[in-house]
Design a protein around this motif. Sequence first.
Motif, PDB file in Angstrom:
ATOM      1  N   ASP A 154       7.296  20.209 -66.821  1.00 13.27           N
ATOM      2  CA  ASP A 154       8.682  20.482 -67.196  1.00 13.27           C
ATOM      3  C   ASP A 154       8.781  21.799 -67.972  1.00 13.27           C
ATOM      4  O   ASP A 154       7.767  22.379 -68.377  1.00 13.27           O
ATOM      5  N   GLN A 172       3.770  17.392 -62.258  1.00 15.06           N
ATOM      6  CA  GLN A 172       4.960  18.207 -62.484  1.00 15.06           C
ATOM      7  C   GLN A 172       4.981  18.641 -63.944  1.00 15.06           C
ATOM      8  O   GLN A 172       4.817  17.821 -64.852  1.00 15.06           O
ATOM      9  N   GLU A 174       9.257  12.621 -51.414  1.00 17.64           N
ATOM     10  CA  GLU A 174       8.405  13.658 -51.982  1.00 17.64           C
ATOM     11  C   GLU A 174       7.050  13.757 -51.300  1.00 17.64           C
ATOM     12  O   GLU A 174       6.380  14.795 -51.383  1.00 17.64           O
ATOM     13  N   TYR A 225      10.045  22.660 -58.487  1.00 11.15           N
ATOM     14  CA  TYR A 225       9.739  21.551 -59.393  1.00 11.15           C
ATOM     15  C   TYR A 225       8.453  21.776 -60.196  1.00 11.15           C
ATOM     16  O   TYR A 225       8.012  20.885 -60.915  1.00 11.15           O
ATOM     17  N   HIS A 226       7.848  22.949 -60.075  1.00 12.21           N
ATOM     18  CA  HIS A 226       6.637  23.303 -60.842  1.00 12.21           C
ATOM     19  C   HIS A 226       5.549  22.237 -60.657  1.00 12.21           C
ATOM     20  O   HIS A 226       5.067  21.639 -61.614  1.00 12.21           O
ATOM     21  N   THR A 227       5.203  22.005 -59.400  1.00 13.53           N
ATOM     22  CA  THR A 227       4.230  20.960 -59.101  1.00 13.53           C
ATOM     23  C   THR A 227       2.885  21.547 -58.661  1.00 13.53           C
ATOM     24  O   THR A 227       2.807  22.649 -58.112  1.00 13.53           O
ATOM     25  N   SER A 238       7.369  23.186 -54.299  1.00 15.58           N
ATOM     26  CA  SER A 238       6.386  23.279 -55.380  1.00 15.58           C
ATOM     27  C   SER A 238       6.825  24.250 -56.471  1.00 15.58           C
ATOM     28  O   SER A 238       6.611  23.991 -57.669  1.00 15.58           O
TER      29      SER A 238
END
Length: 304
Positions: A59, A57, A29, A42-44, A39
């Motif tokens: 969820d 991150q 990563e 994984y909504h980072t 990004s």
Amino acid sequence: MTLDFKKQTLEDSDQLWKLLQNNRQQGCEFSVSNLILWSDFYHTEYAVFNDLLIIKQTDEDGSIRLSFPIAAREEQEEQEVFVQELEYFQEIGQAPVFGLITPAMFKRIDRWFPDRFQIEYHRDWADYIYDRAKLTTLSGKKLHGKRNHIKRFMEQHPEWRYESLTEENVAECIEMAKEWCRLNCCQEDDEKEEEAHLVNRALRNFRQLHMKGGILRIQEGIIAFTLGAAISDDTFDVSFEKAFSSIQGAYPMINQQFVLHELQDYVYVNREEDLGIEGLRKAKLSYYPAILLEKGIVRERLEG
């Protein structure tokens, strides 16, 4: 001072590259390319505190996970930033949850806060990390089959050649990736289609993403390529690898040739996780990794 998170974009690639120069972690990563390319999926987001990198991150249910502080020169720096992360969780009213935690990271956390936290490892997330020299030579009885596939490929395609990925051949490589998708029905599989989009983006921006790649060519054209980026001074991550499976030996050939031509300055090659996919797990185990890097989620221990 609180943590200020922002979404990582292509424009952040140079900043991330500089931040990661001190990285000693081997998780896939923590390359510039993976941080940016994945990004959205994984909504980072990322933050920088005391020159250390933190990944957040979010969820689907809105809960948050933070990474271990990355790219510290000394353990004391990690501990100071970890305490800041705990304060961040307190500010947002959520119990602390940390993701992408390796055994070495958890050992430090447990030393700083004895018996406060526990970890749950997930086998599907474990990275396969190989000895670069063994991937080059494929020596030994266990890898005899790989050498045979390569030998057969060379016999059947004596005109083959390897090329580094460049601005001159990247367009042709993109076309090969499109054909691979057509043959592998990417449009009928959401995950394959998402990866195809990321491959295309990676190829078009490989310089800005600090990536390097390799191409395998025969008389008919490009039949395989691979693409990846450095994680640390001694570990390189292979992010994408595509070959026409109808051509015997194309996969082991591009694997070996890329390592041989591009990765001689590294000690280890990370070929990422298997995500619990049986065929992928079998393929990755067949190269006999030097390290199976476990990763898990850390939470506070429940009382009682």
